[in-house]
Each structure stands twice: as C-alpha cells, then as structure tokens.
Design a protein around this motif. Structure first.
Motif, PDB file in Angstrom:
ATOM      1  N   TYR A   1       0.840  -1.189   0.000  1.00 24.52           N
ATOM      2  CA  TYR A   1       0.000   0.000   0.000  1.00 24.52           C
ATOM      3  C   TYR A   1       0.879   1.244   0.000  1.00 24.52           C
ATOM      4  N   VAL A   2       0.486   2.231  -0.797  1.00 28.55           N
ATOM      5  CA  VAL A   2       1.237   3.484  -0.876  1.00 28.55           C
ATOM      6  C   VAL A   2       0.253   4.642  -0.753  1.00 28.55           C
ATOM      7  N   TYR A   3       0.534   5.545   0.183  1.00 27.62           N
ATOM      8  CA  TYR A   3      -0.324   6.717   0.340  1.00 27.62           C
ATOM      9  C   TYR A   3       0.067   7.772  -0.697  1.00 27.62           C
ATOM     10  N   VAL A   4      -0.949   8.335  -1.381  1.00 25.49           N
ATOM     11  CA  VAL A   4      -0.723   9.366  -2.405  1.00 25.49           C
ATOM     12  C   VAL A   4      -1.207  10.695  -1.834  1.00 25.49           C
ATOM     13  N   GLU A   5      -0.264  11.534  -1.458  1.00 23.16           N
ATOM     14  CA  GLU A   5      -0.578  12.783  -0.756  1.00 23.16           C
ATOM     15  C   GLU A   5      -1.405  13.727  -1.610  1.00 23.16           C
ATOM     16  N   SER A   6      -1.158  13.757  -2.914  1.00 23.26           N
ATOM     17  CA  SER A   6      -1.776  14.761  -3.781  1.00 23.26           C
ATOM     18  C   SER A   6      -3.297  14.675  -3.817  1.00 23.26           C
ATOM     19  N   ASN A   7      -3.841  13.491  -3.667  1.00 25.70           N
ATOM     20  CA  ASN A   7      -5.312  13.368  -3.706  1.00 25.70           C
ATOM     21  C   ASN A   7      -5.869  12.528  -2.572  1.00 25.70           C
TER      22      ASN A   7
ATOM     23  N   THR B   1      -5.371   9.482  -1.450  1.00 26.98           N
ATOM     24  CA  THR B   1      -5.792   8.129  -1.802  1.00 26.98           C
ATOM     25  C   THR B   1      -4.708   7.134  -1.398  1.00 26.98           C
ATOM     26  N   VAL B   2      -5.070   5.872  -1.474  1.00 31.00           N
ATOM     27  CA  VAL B   2      -4.117   4.794  -1.224  1.00 31.00           C
ATOM     28  C   VAL B   2      -4.021   3.959  -2.495  1.00 31.00           C
ATOM     29  N   ARG B   3      -2.792   3.747  -2.952  1.00 31.70           N
ATOM     30  CA  ARG B   3      -2.570   2.915  -4.131  1.00 31.70           C
ATOM     31  C   ARG B   3      -2.339   1.477  -3.699  1.00 31.70           C
ATOM     32  N   TYR B   4      -2.927   0.558  -4.456  1.00 30.71           N
ATOM     33  CA  TYR B   4      -2.767  -0.857  -4.150  1.00 30.71           C
ATOM     34  C   TYR B   4      -2.649  -1.647  -5.454  1.00 30.71           C
ATOM     35  N   SER B   5      -2.200  -2.861  -5.351  1.00 31.14           N
ATOM     36  CA  SER B   5      -2.064  -3.715  -6.520  1.00 31.14           C
ATOM     37  C   SER B   5      -3.430  -4.274  -6.901  1.00 31.14           C
ATOM     38  N   ALA B   6      -3.940  -3.858  -8.058  1.00 22.13           N
ATOM     39  CA  ALA B   6      -5.245  -4.334  -8.517  1.00 22.13           C
ATOM     40  C   ALA B   6      -5.113  -5.629  -9.309  1.00 22.13           C
ATOM     41  N   ILE B   7      -4.107  -5.699 -10.164  1.00 19.68           N
ATOM     42  CA  ILE B   7      -3.855  -6.897 -10.966  1.00 19.68           C
ATOM     43  C   ILE B   7      -2.355  -7.161 -10.951  1.00 19.68           C
TER      44      ILE B   7
ATOM     45  N   TYR C   1      -2.469  -0.869 -11.109  1.00 15.13           N
ATOM     46  CA  TYR C   1      -2.712  -0.355  -9.766  1.00 15.13           C
ATOM     47  C   TYR C   1      -4.146   0.162  -9.655  1.00 15.13           C
ATOM     48  N   GLY C   2      -4.677   0.088  -8.447  1.00 16.99           N
ATOM     49  CA  GLY C   2      -5.966   0.686  -8.153  1.00 16.99           C
ATOM     50  C   GLY C   2      -5.784   1.756  -7.101  1.00 16.99           C
ATOM     51  N   TYR C   3      -6.761   2.654  -6.990  1.00 23.79           N
ATOM     52  CA  TYR C   3      -6.684   3.740  -6.025  1.00 23.79           C
ATOM     53  C   TYR C   3      -8.010   3.842  -5.274  1.00 23.79           C
ATOM     54  N   GLU C   4      -7.912   4.131  -4.004  1.00 28.51           N
ATOM     55  CA  GLU C   4      -9.089   4.249  -3.156  1.00 28.51           C
ATOM     56  C   GLU C   4      -8.875   5.423  -2.213  1.00 28.51           C
ATOM     57  N   SER C   5      -9.937   6.167  -1.941  1.00 24.30           N
ATOM     58  CA  SER C   5      -9.781   7.270  -0.999  1.00 24.30           C
ATOM     59  C   SER C   5      -9.297   6.712   0.341  1.00 24.30           C
ATOM     60  N   PHE C   6      -8.539   7.517   1.063  1.00 23.49           N
ATOM     61  CA  PHE C   6      -7.979   7.035   2.324  1.00 23.49           C
ATOM     62  C   PHE C   6      -9.068   6.567   3.276  1.00 23.49           C
TER      63      PHE C   6
END
Length: 218
Positions: free
Chosen positions: A88-94, A96-102, A111-116
C-alpha cells in the motif's frame, strides 16, 4: 496482513458477496454461506428497532428458514493498529491509497486507487472482525458463525450467528454450542478501529449484530 483479513477486507469493499467465519477457533468456514447476507425486509413483533425477524428471500436459502437479528448488548470495544504493508502506498496529492489491482509473477500489471477513508474502512472491517471474535472467544465456550456484510439499513456491519436445526415437524434436531441469548449478551454493540497509515489516521466504527437462524432440514 493475513489472508483471512484480506478476505474480510475484500468483502468489506465489495459488500456484494457474503463472508462466513467460524467463531471460537477463528478458522474460516465456507464463504458461500448465505446466512451472512442480512435480509432486506423484516417484520418486527418487538418494539425495539434493533431487533427484527425475517424470512429470507435469497434464492440460495429455503423459505422455511427463520431468522432473528439483534444488536449486541455488551459495551462497545475499540482496537488500534498501524498498517505497514509495503503493497500500500499513500498518495498525498489526492488523499488516496494505491494498491495492486492486478498482478502476475512478473509483478504488478495494474494499480488501483481508493480514498484514504474508504480504504481505512475496508482495513478496519478485518481488524474489527478479529477484535470482536477475540472479545467473544474470551467469554463463551463453543463455536459460532459470523461474517461481514450489509446491515438492515444497508450499512456495513459485523455479524455473529448461531443456528438451530429442526425437522419437518418443527422438532429440534440440533442446537448451537453457544446459545443465542449468551452470544447477544457478550457481543459488543459496536467496534471502533483506529487505523494508522503513512502518518494519517482514521477511526471507522462498525455495528455488531447477532443472528439466530432456525433452519429446517430436508
């Protein structure tokens, strides 16, 4: 994160499927158990808005199954955890949290992104469910079921379950190891998870409901 927690988290995000887990020893049961989808319609012979009985309309269950669902009566509990999983990687700019989708053997394909907040609620589902099981296991002796899904009002809730089986004449064939009343008494009304990740904190709260299923054999 354990595979079991990941399973619960995925269910929390999807909220479309059902999740079933066995209590006491905390080992997964069949994820196809239809008991973990709370009925969307109910009749309420009692005055409490937190008690309901219902007959499932799910095509995977028999109409002869009778269900009663009640909020846990014990005091709410809390749990706190810091997530350090490198996937998991936090994306400060928006926010969100980036995760491995596939992914494949060669690495991450997409990668997929989801709000924190949404991500933290999903993480909190698995953490909270484990906390509820631990809390209940310390207070009862016997197996029970449980899971995570959509509550009577559509909100995400944690459920615990006991099942009584009867024959075609209504005679009891088997009773749960833990009584419904006992499970209701020890189950917390809710659990609040404090989730820390990448310098950010969220505190999602999940209600806890206890279900008694009377299922007719045959």
């Amino acid at each position: 994160m354990s595979s079991r927690r990941q399973f619960l988290r995925n269910a929390a995000v999807a909220l479309g499927g059902s999740v079933a887990t066995a209590g006491c020893t905390n080992v997964p049961a069949s994820s196809g158990d239809p008991d973990e989808t709370l009925p969307s319609t109910s009749s309420t012979p009692e005055t409490s808005s937190e008690t309901m009985t219902a007959t499932s309309t799910d095509s995977t269950t028999t109409a002869r199954d009778r269900r009663r669902i009640v909020r846990g009566e014990a005091d709410p509990i809390t749990v706190e955890e810091t997530i350090t999983d490198s996937k998991y990687v936090y994306v400060e700019s928006n926010d969100t949290v980036r995760y491995s989708a596939i992914s494949s053997g060669d690495g991450v394909l997409e990668y997929g992104y989801e709000s924190f907040d949404d991500w933290a609620r999903g993480e909190g589902a698995g953490i909270a469910t484990h906390a509820v099981y631990d809390h209940v296991d310390e207070r009862v002796d016997g197996r029970y079921g449980g899971g995570y899904g959509s509550g009577p009002d559509g909100s995400a809730v944690i459920t615990l379950r006991v099942t009584t089986r009867v024959d075609s004449d209504g005679n009891v064939v088997s009773e749960p190891e833990v009584s419904f009343a006992e499970l209701v008494a020890v189950a917390p009304r809710s659990v609040t998870s404090t989730i820390h990740f990448a310098g950010h904190t969220a505190t999602p709260t999940h209600e806890v409901w206890v279900r008694h299923v009377v299922r007719q054999n045959g």
